[in-house]
Scaffold this motif. Structure first.
Motif, PDB file in Angstrom:
ATOM      1  N   ILE A  72      20.113  -7.133   5.165  1.00 30.74           N
ATOM      2  CA  ILE A  72      19.119  -6.979   6.221  1.00 30.74           C
ATOM      3  C   ILE A  72      19.324  -5.604   6.864  1.00 30.74           C
ATOM      4  O   ILE A  72      20.402  -5.318   7.397  1.00 30.74           O
ATOM      5  CB  ILE A  72      19.266  -8.067   7.299  1.00 30.74           C
ATOM      6  CG1 ILE A  72      19.207  -9.465   6.685  1.00 30.74           C
ATOM      7  CG2 ILE A  72      18.201  -7.889   8.371  1.00 30.74           C
ATOM      8  CD1 ILE A  72      17.909  -9.782   6.004  1.00 30.74           C
ATOM      9  N   VAL A  73      18.307  -4.752   6.793  1.00 27.84           N
ATOM     10  CA  VAL A  73      18.403  -3.432   7.408  1.00 27.84           C
ATOM     11  C   VAL A  73      18.140  -3.574   8.905  1.00 27.84           C
ATOM     12  O   VAL A  73      17.051  -3.979   9.327  1.00 27.84           O
ATOM     13  CB  VAL A  73      17.397  -2.446   6.786  1.00 27.84           C
ATOM     14  CG1 VAL A  73      17.507  -1.086   7.469  1.00 27.84           C
ATOM     15  CG2 VAL A  73      17.661  -2.298   5.286  1.00 27.84           C
ATOM     16  N   LYS A  74      19.150  -3.235   9.712  1.00 37.15           N
ATOM     17  CA  LYS A  74      19.035  -3.381  11.160  1.00 37.15           C
ATOM     18  C   LYS A  74      18.421  -2.146  11.808  1.00 37.15           C
ATOM     19  O   LYS A  74      17.707  -2.255  12.800  1.00 37.15           O
ATOM     20  CB  LYS A  74      20.407  -3.661  11.767  1.00 37.15           C
ATOM     21  CG  LYS A  74      21.031  -4.949  11.290  1.00 37.15           C
ATOM     22  CD  LYS A  74      22.443  -5.134  11.826  1.00 37.15           C
ATOM     23  CE  LYS A  74      22.480  -5.347  13.319  1.00 37.15           C
ATOM     24  NZ  LYS A  74      23.847  -5.634  13.799  1.00 37.15           N
ATOM     25  N   ASP A  75      18.723  -0.975  11.258  1.00 37.38           N
ATOM     26  CA  ASP A  75      18.185   0.242  11.861  1.00 37.38           C
ATOM     27  C   ASP A  75      18.371   1.402  10.902  1.00 37.38           C
ATOM     28  O   ASP A  75      19.240   1.370  10.022  1.00 37.38           O
ATOM     29  CB  ASP A  75      18.907   0.552  13.177  1.00 37.38           C
ATOM     30  CG  ASP A  75      18.073   1.363  14.148  1.00 37.38           C
ATOM     31  OD1 ASP A  75      16.960   1.805  13.760  1.00 37.38           O
ATOM     32  OD2 ASP A  75      18.512   1.569  15.292  1.00 37.38           O
ATOM     33  N   SER A 155       0.468  -3.607  11.222  1.00 32.93           N
ATOM     34  CA  SER A 155       0.714  -2.960  12.513  1.00 32.93           C
ATOM     35  C   SER A 155       2.181  -2.563  12.654  1.00 32.93           C
ATOM     36  O   SER A 155       2.498  -1.499  13.182  1.00 32.93           O
ATOM     37  CB  SER A 155       0.324  -3.904  13.657  1.00 32.93           C
ATOM     38  OG  SER A 155      -1.060  -4.179  13.636  1.00 32.93           O
ATOM     39  N   ARG A 156       3.070  -3.416  12.149  1.00 30.92           N
ATOM     40  CA  ARG A 156       4.500  -3.086  12.219  1.00 30.92           C
ATOM     41  C   ARG A 156       4.822  -1.887  11.345  1.00 30.92           C
ATOM     42  O   ARG A 156       5.626  -1.024  11.717  1.00 30.92           O
ATOM     43  CB  ARG A 156       5.350  -4.300  11.801  1.00 30.92           C
ATOM     44  CG  ARG A 156       5.230  -5.485  12.732  1.00 30.92           C
ATOM     45  CD  ARG A 156       6.373  -6.471  12.561  1.00 30.92           C
ATOM     46  NE  ARG A 156       6.502  -7.022  11.221  1.00 30.92           N
ATOM     47  CZ  ARG A 156       5.871  -8.107  10.782  1.00 30.92           C
ATOM     48  NH1 ARG A 156       5.018  -8.763  11.581  1.00 30.92           N
ATOM     49  NH2 ARG A 156       6.068  -8.563   9.557  1.00 30.92           N
ATOM     50  N   LEU A 157       4.198  -1.819  10.171  1.00 28.79           N
ATOM     51  CA  LEU A 157       4.429  -0.677   9.282  1.00 28.79           C
ATOM     52  C   LEU A 157       3.935   0.614   9.925  1.00 28.79           C
ATOM     53  O   LEU A 157       4.637   1.635   9.903  1.00 28.79           O
ATOM     54  CB  LEU A 157       3.722  -0.899   7.941  1.00 28.79           C
ATOM     55  CG  LEU A 157       3.802   0.274   6.955  1.00 28.79           C
ATOM     56  CD1 LEU A 157       5.252   0.575   6.586  1.00 28.79           C
ATOM     57  CD2 LEU A 157       2.976  -0.010   5.709  1.00 28.79           C
ATOM     58  N   ILE A 158       2.752   0.587  10.494  1.00 26.39           N
ATOM     59  CA  ILE A 158       2.206   1.787  11.135  1.00 26.39           C
ATOM     60  C   ILE A 158       3.099   2.218  12.300  1.00 26.39           C
ATOM     61  O   ILE A 158       3.392   3.414  12.471  1.00 26.39           O
ATOM     62  CB  ILE A 158       0.760   1.533  11.606  1.00 26.39           C
ATOM     63  CG1 ILE A 158      -0.159   1.407  10.389  1.00 26.39           C
ATOM     64  CG2 ILE A 158       0.277   2.648  12.536  1.00 26.39           C
ATOM     65  CD1 ILE A 158      -1.580   0.970  10.723  1.00 26.39           C
ATOM     66  N   ARG A 159       3.535   1.259  13.095  1.00 22.99           N
ATOM     67  CA  ARG A 159       4.425   1.578  14.213  1.00 22.99           C
ATOM     68  C   ARG A 159       5.734   2.182  13.711  1.00 22.99           C
ATOM     69  O   ARG A 159       6.256   3.138  14.290  1.00 22.99           O
ATOM     70  CB  ARG A 159       4.693   0.324  15.039  1.00 22.99           C
ATOM     71  CG  ARG A 159       5.426   0.578  16.361  1.00 22.99           C
ATOM     72  CD  ARG A 159       5.596  -0.748  17.081  1.00 22.99           C
ATOM     73  NE  ARG A 159       6.282  -0.586  18.330  1.00 22.99           N
ATOM     74  CZ  ARG A 159       5.693  -0.606  19.531  1.00 22.99           C
ATOM     75  NH1 ARG A 159       4.391  -0.731  19.629  1.00 22.99           N
ATOM     76  NH2 ARG A 159       6.403  -0.497  20.640  1.00 22.99           N
ATOM     77  N   SER A 185      12.029  -1.362  -0.286  1.00 25.63           N
ATOM     78  CA  SER A 185      12.835  -2.511   0.142  1.00 25.63           C
ATOM     79  C   SER A 185      13.460  -2.257   1.512  1.00 25.63           C
ATOM     80  O   SER A 185      13.551  -3.170   2.344  1.00 25.63           O
ATOM     81  CB  SER A 185      13.930  -2.808  -0.887  1.00 25.63           C
ATOM     82  OG  SER A 185      13.367  -3.254  -2.098  1.00 25.63           O
ATOM     83  N   ASP A 186      13.919  -1.015   1.751  1.00 28.48           N
ATOM     84  CA  ASP A 186      14.477  -0.671   3.067  1.00 28.48           C
ATOM     85  C   ASP A 186      13.428  -0.871   4.158  1.00 28.48           C
ATOM     86  O   ASP A 186      13.694  -1.488   5.202  1.00 28.48           O
ATOM     87  CB  ASP A 186      14.942   0.786   3.092  1.00 28.48           C
ATOM     88  CG  ASP A 186      16.189   1.035   2.264  1.00 28.48           C
ATOM     89  OD1 ASP A 186      16.959   0.081   2.058  1.00 28.48           O
ATOM     90  OD2 ASP A 186      16.384   2.182   1.837  1.00 28.48           O
ATOM     91  N   ILE A 187      12.241  -0.319   3.928  1.00 28.54           N
ATOM     92  CA  ILE A 187      11.160  -0.419   4.915  1.00 28.54           C
ATOM     93  C   ILE A 187      10.787  -1.877   5.129  1.00 28.54           C
ATOM     94  O   ILE A 187      10.595  -2.325   6.272  1.00 28.54           O
ATOM     95  CB  ILE A 187       9.935   0.396   4.472  1.00 28.54           C
ATOM     96  CG1 ILE A 187      10.292   1.889   4.400  1.00 28.54           C
ATOM     97  CG2 ILE A 187       8.773   0.179   5.427  1.00 28.54           C
ATOM     98  CD1 ILE A 187       9.201   2.759   3.791  1.00 28.54           C
ATOM     99  N   ALA A 192      10.489  -6.606   8.426  1.00 27.76           N
ATOM    100  CA  ALA A 192      10.496  -8.053   8.136  1.00 27.76           C
ATOM    101  C   ALA A 192       9.277  -8.500   7.337  1.00 27.76           C
ATOM    102  O   ALA A 192       8.507  -9.371   7.752  1.00 27.76           O
ATOM    103  CB  ALA A 192      10.608  -8.859   9.427  1.00 27.76           C
ATOM    104  N   THR A 193       9.109  -7.886   6.184  1.00 30.63           N
ATOM    105  CA  THR A 193       8.082  -8.335   5.242  1.00 30.63           C
ATOM    106  C   THR A 193       8.641  -8.149   3.830  1.00 30.63           C
ATOM    107  O   THR A 193       9.821  -7.833   3.664  1.00 30.63           O
ATOM    108  CB  THR A 193       6.760  -7.566   5.449  1.00 30.63           C
ATOM    109  OG1 THR A 193       5.726  -8.195   4.682  1.00 30.63           O
ATOM    110  CG2 THR A 193       6.876  -6.106   5.052  1.00 30.63           C
TER     111      THR A 193
END
Length: 227
Positions: A72-75, A155-159, A185-187, A192-193
């Motif tokens: 899980i990528v946290k940041d 919307s999450r991707l654009i943000r 995969s990182d993105i 969370a998709t």
């Protein structure tokens, strides 16, 4: 590494930028410096020897492992930033988290958490600066959790892309250019998709004329749309 080089690295980081030269030179004597290669993992330490890192140059991916052994990528961090045992030894919360280097010649300065805690106790101005930076990270986490509840994947991707462009984009003519050091995969993990959804959504944004992407670069067209 010489004290002079450590001094210059610390001076370049906003946490220490306004510190008097004499005090910064003293702190530089406690710092350790590492130049890491792409793909390398940075050790947080354990027990009484956990570490706090200052990211001087490069990009870092913070990753956790869930109960199903999934990454899980946290940041995603860009310099300058801080990471590691942010509690400075007060909370044992980094057992499953690790930092992976995303770019070559990434430079970090690091301290043992206990030494850094004593440094903050002796320098209130640095302590306030550090607290503000940790609070900003917590606020970023709150926004991310809110997005998961109230925003759809597009919307999450654009943000996410807007935030990425603000932190690491270069304006060239009428476009913003990002060095593409993240996989789909990182993105996907950050927002969370699924990887397939990221690929589909990027294609939609490309077909709408908002961006172009390949393995090396992402070009954002019409910068006003991405501000």
């Amino acid at each position: 590494m010489s004290i002079e080089m450590k001094y210059l690295y610390l001076k370049s980081h906003p946490l220490f930028a306004d510190l008097p030269e004499e005090k910064l030179a003293e702190i530089a004597g406690q710092a350790r410096v590492k130049t890491a290669r792409r793909g390398e993992h940075l050790d947080y330490g354990d027990g009484a020897f956990t570490r706090i890192y200052l990211l001087i140059n490069g990009k870092i991916k913070l990753t956790d492992i869930d109960e199903g052994d999934n990454e899980i990528v946290k940041d995603i961090l860009t310099a300058p930033d801080i990471f590691g045992d942010l509690s400075l030894g007060q909370v044992h919360s980094t057992d499953d988290e690790y930092a992976q280097v995303l770019t070559g010649n990434t430079i970090v300065c690091y301290f043992l958490a206990g030494d850094f805690r004593r440094l903050l106790e002796a320098n209130p101005a640095i302590a306030i600066n550090y607290a503000n930076r940790v609070n900003a990270k917590l606020r970023k986490l709150e926004i991310r959790h809110s997005d998961l509840v109230f925003r759809d994947a597009k919307s999450r991707l654009i943000r996410f892309i807007k935030s990425w462009a603000k932190a690491d984009g270069s304006t060239i003519g009428d476009k913003i250019v990002l060095n593409n050091y993240l996989t789909h995969s990182d993105i996907a993990s950050v927002i969370a998709t699924s990887r397939q959804s990221v690929n589909m959504l990027l294609n939609e944004l490309r077909d709408a004329g908002l961006l172009l992407y390949n393995r090396k670069h992402i070009e954002l067209h019409n910068p006003l749309s991405w501000n």
